[in-house]
Motif scaffolding. Structure first.
Motif, mmCIF file in Angstrom:
data_model
loop_
_atom_site.group_PDB
_atom_site.id
_atom_site.type_symbol
_atom_site.label_atom_id
_atom_site.label_comp_id
_atom_site.label_asym_id
_atom_site.label_seq_id
_atom_site.Cartn_x
_atom_site.Cartn_y
_atom_site.Cartn_z
ATOM 1 N N ARG A 198 0.834 -1.212 0.000
ATOM 2 C CA ARG A 198 0.000 0.000 0.000
ATOM 3 C C ARG A 198 0.864 1.256 0.000
ATOM 4 O O ARG A 198 0.522 2.260 -0.639
ATOM 5 N N LEU A 199 1.985 1.191 0.722
ATOM 6 C CA LEU A 199 2.896 2.335 0.751
ATOM 7 C C LEU A 199 3.454 2.618 -0.637
ATOM 8 O O LEU A 199 3.540 3.780 -1.071
ATOM 9 N N ASP A 200 3.842 1.562 -1.345
ATOM 10 C CA ASP A 200 4.342 1.738 -2.715
ATOM 11 C C ASP A 200 3.264 2.333 -3.615
ATOM 12 O O ASP A 200 3.544 3.214 -4.440
ATOM 13 N N ASP A 201 2.027 1.854 -3.456
ATOM 14 C CA ASP A 201 0.929 2.387 -4.268
ATOM 15 C C ASP A 201 0.721 3.877 -4.003
ATOM 16 O O ASP A 201 0.503 4.662 -4.938
ATOM 17 N N ASP A 202 0.795 4.265 -2.725
ATOM 18 C CA ASP A 202 0.617 5.680 -2.384
ATOM 19 C C ASP A 202 1.709 6.541 -3.015
ATOM 20 O O ASP A 202 1.448 7.657 -3.486
ATOM 21 N N TYR A 203 2.931 6.000 -3.030
ATOM 22 C CA TYR A 203 4.036 6.768 -3.613
ATOM 23 C C TYR A 203 3.874 6.889 -5.128
ATOM 24 O O TYR A 203 4.047 7.971 -5.704
ATOM 25 N N TYR A 204 3.526 5.767 -5.780
ATOM 26 C CA TYR A 204 3.367 5.795 -7.234
ATOM 27 C C TYR A 204 2.188 6.675 -7.653
ATOM 28 O O TYR A 204 2.190 7.262 -8.739
ATOM 29 N N LYS A 210 8.873 11.330 -1.891
ATOM 30 C CA LYS A 210 9.889 10.278 -1.885
ATOM 31 C C LYS A 210 10.535 10.125 -0.519
ATOM 32 O O LYS A 210 10.832 9.009 -0.081
ATOM 33 N N ALA A 211 10.767 11.248 0.173
ATOM 34 C CA ALA A 211 11.429 11.171 1.477
ATOM 35 C C ALA A 211 10.602 10.352 2.465
ATOM 36 O O ALA A 211 11.129 9.489 3.181
ATOM 37 N N MET A 212 9.299 10.616 2.495
ATOM 38 C CA MET A 212 8.432 9.859 3.400
ATOM 39 C C MET A 212 8.359 8.400 2.977
ATOM 40 O O MET A 212 8.356 7.486 3.814
ATOM 41 N N TRP A 213 8.307 8.159 1.663
ATOM 42 C CA TRP A 213 8.254 6.782 1.155
ATOM 43 C C TRP A 213 9.494 5.998 1.571
ATOM 44 O O TRP A 213 9.400 4.872 2.060
ATOM 45 N N VAL A 214 10.669 6.605 1.391
ATOM 46 C CA VAL A 214 11.922 5.931 1.749
ATOM 47 C C VAL A 214 11.971 5.654 3.244
ATOM 48 O O VAL A 214 12.337 4.553 3.683
ATOM 49 N N ARG A 215 11.580 6.637 4.047
ATOM 50 C CA ARG A 215 11.653 6.493 5.504
ATOM 51 C C ARG A 215 10.702 5.412 6.008
ATOM 52 O O ARG A 215 11.099 4.523 6.782
ATOM 53 N N GLN A 216 9.458 5.452 5.554
ATOM 54 C CA GLN A 216 8.483 4.468 6.025
ATOM 55 C C GLN A 216 8.775 3.078 5.476
ATOM 56 O O GLN A 216 8.581 2.075 6.164
ATOM 57 N N ARG A 217 9.261 3.019 4.244
ATOM 58 C CA ARG A 217 9.563 1.714 3.655
ATOM 59 C C ARG A 217 10.706 1.033 4.399
ATOM 60 O O ARG A 217 10.691 -0.178 4.642
#
Length: 318
Positions: A198-204, A210-217
């Motif tokens: 779901r996190l990847d979907d939100d980023y795409y 990107k910063a939040m995506w990298v941190r949460q991932r």
């Protein structure tokens, strides 16, 4: 095909579906992920003809130097083509974001880790339509074997062995509390992997930067790895699949998950060694003049079976 990618289908799922339905390429071959990707990326599908000149070294330029409107009608509109290209690019970045062992989900096959190269002992990796040895050393081994053939051979051998096994039904089981704990850890793993998706979907979709995506991932991946270590620690020292009733494996095999099949096979199978292609046998069978396609396929399949019998060696557990 473009709509299926936009709907979320993976190339693996599309390829598997088409091959099972007998939909072949224009050359009469089975589809692979690489072939599907090449077709999806082809600009001619959107009605564009590209020019890639020959370079001084004789190779073709990797990028297009000129694009013009083609004389043939477009199979898909340009917006859809670009959306699919962006989806494929995003999936590639997501796969390459984490290094091995970081907690990223990896597709598993029933005999992953069991199929090994007889030369260097390395576990062979499933890539496309083959298992391949990728030893990361200069001049390393690159031995390969068709995945469909060896998987079918190993599965037949494993099921034939299980059918002959007669053990007490209560043997090879773990305690109820340990099993419940492991089930809970597996459920936690599944939940975290869903969160990762779901996190990847939100980023795409542009919902997070990107910063939040990298941190949460990274945080979720670290939690997944910790859970996996806990799960491994709770596994029996003798084997991970000791809660499997060996007397019913053959009957249950078809409807079970890949992980269960792997654990069941590992109970009786230590390794499957892949040897080099026999020097006295042809690597390819040419079609004879005036030979029908059916006769050629029969002769080719018989040759492949003979080669497979000499290349594959089973190492069974005592």
């Amino acid at each position: 095909m473009y709509q299926r990618v936009l709907a979320g289908d993976s190339l693996y799922r599309i390829r598997k579906d088409w091959n099972e339905r007998g939909i072949l390429t224009t050359h009469g071959c089975a589809w692979s992920d690489r072939t599907l990707k090449m077709v999806l990326y082809t600009p001619s599908n959107k009605g564009v003809r590209e020019y890639r000149p020959v370079m001084p070294d004789g190779s073709r330029a990797k990028t297009s130097k000129m694009q013009v409107k083609a004389a043939w009608p477009a199979l898909v509109d340009e917006d859809t083509w670009q959306q699919v290209s962006d989806v494929l690019d995003a999936r590639k970045k997501a796969r390459n974001f984490h290094q091995p062992g970081s907690g990223a989900a990896v597709r598993m096959y029933p005999f992953s880790g069991l199929i090994r190269c007889s030369l260097c002992g390395t576990s062979m990796i499933h890539r496309g339509g083959v298992y391949q040895c990728l030893q990361p050393t200069p001049g390393g081994c690159t031995r390969s074997i068709r995945s469909a053939e060896i998987e079918r051979l190993v599965e037949e051998a494993v099921l034939a062995t299980f059918k002959q096994i007669t053990l007490h039904p209560t043997k090879h089981r773990t305690s109820g509390s340990d099993l419940a704990a492991r089930i809970g850890l597996v459920a936690t793993l599944d939940q975290d992997r869903e969160r990762l998706g779901r996190l990847d979907d939100d980023y795409y979709d542009g919902l997070i930067d990107k910063a939040m995506w990298v941190r949460q991932r990274a945080r979720i991946a670290e939690r997944i790895e910790a859970t996996r270590r806990q799960h491994a620690a709770r596994m029996s020292e003798q084997h991970a699949g000791l809660n499997i009733d060996m007397t019913t494996v053959a009957a249950e095999w078809e409807g079970r998950t890949t992980m269960w099949q792997y654990q069941a096979a590992s109970l009786i199978l230590q390794a499957v060694l892949v040897h080099a292609h026999p020097a006295d046998m042809m690597t390819a069978v040419p079609k004879r003049r005036n030979e029908s396609t059916e006769d050629f396929h029969v002769r080719r399949d018989a040759h492949r079976a003979a080669v497979l019998a000499r290349r594959v060696e089973f190492i069974w557990r005592a």
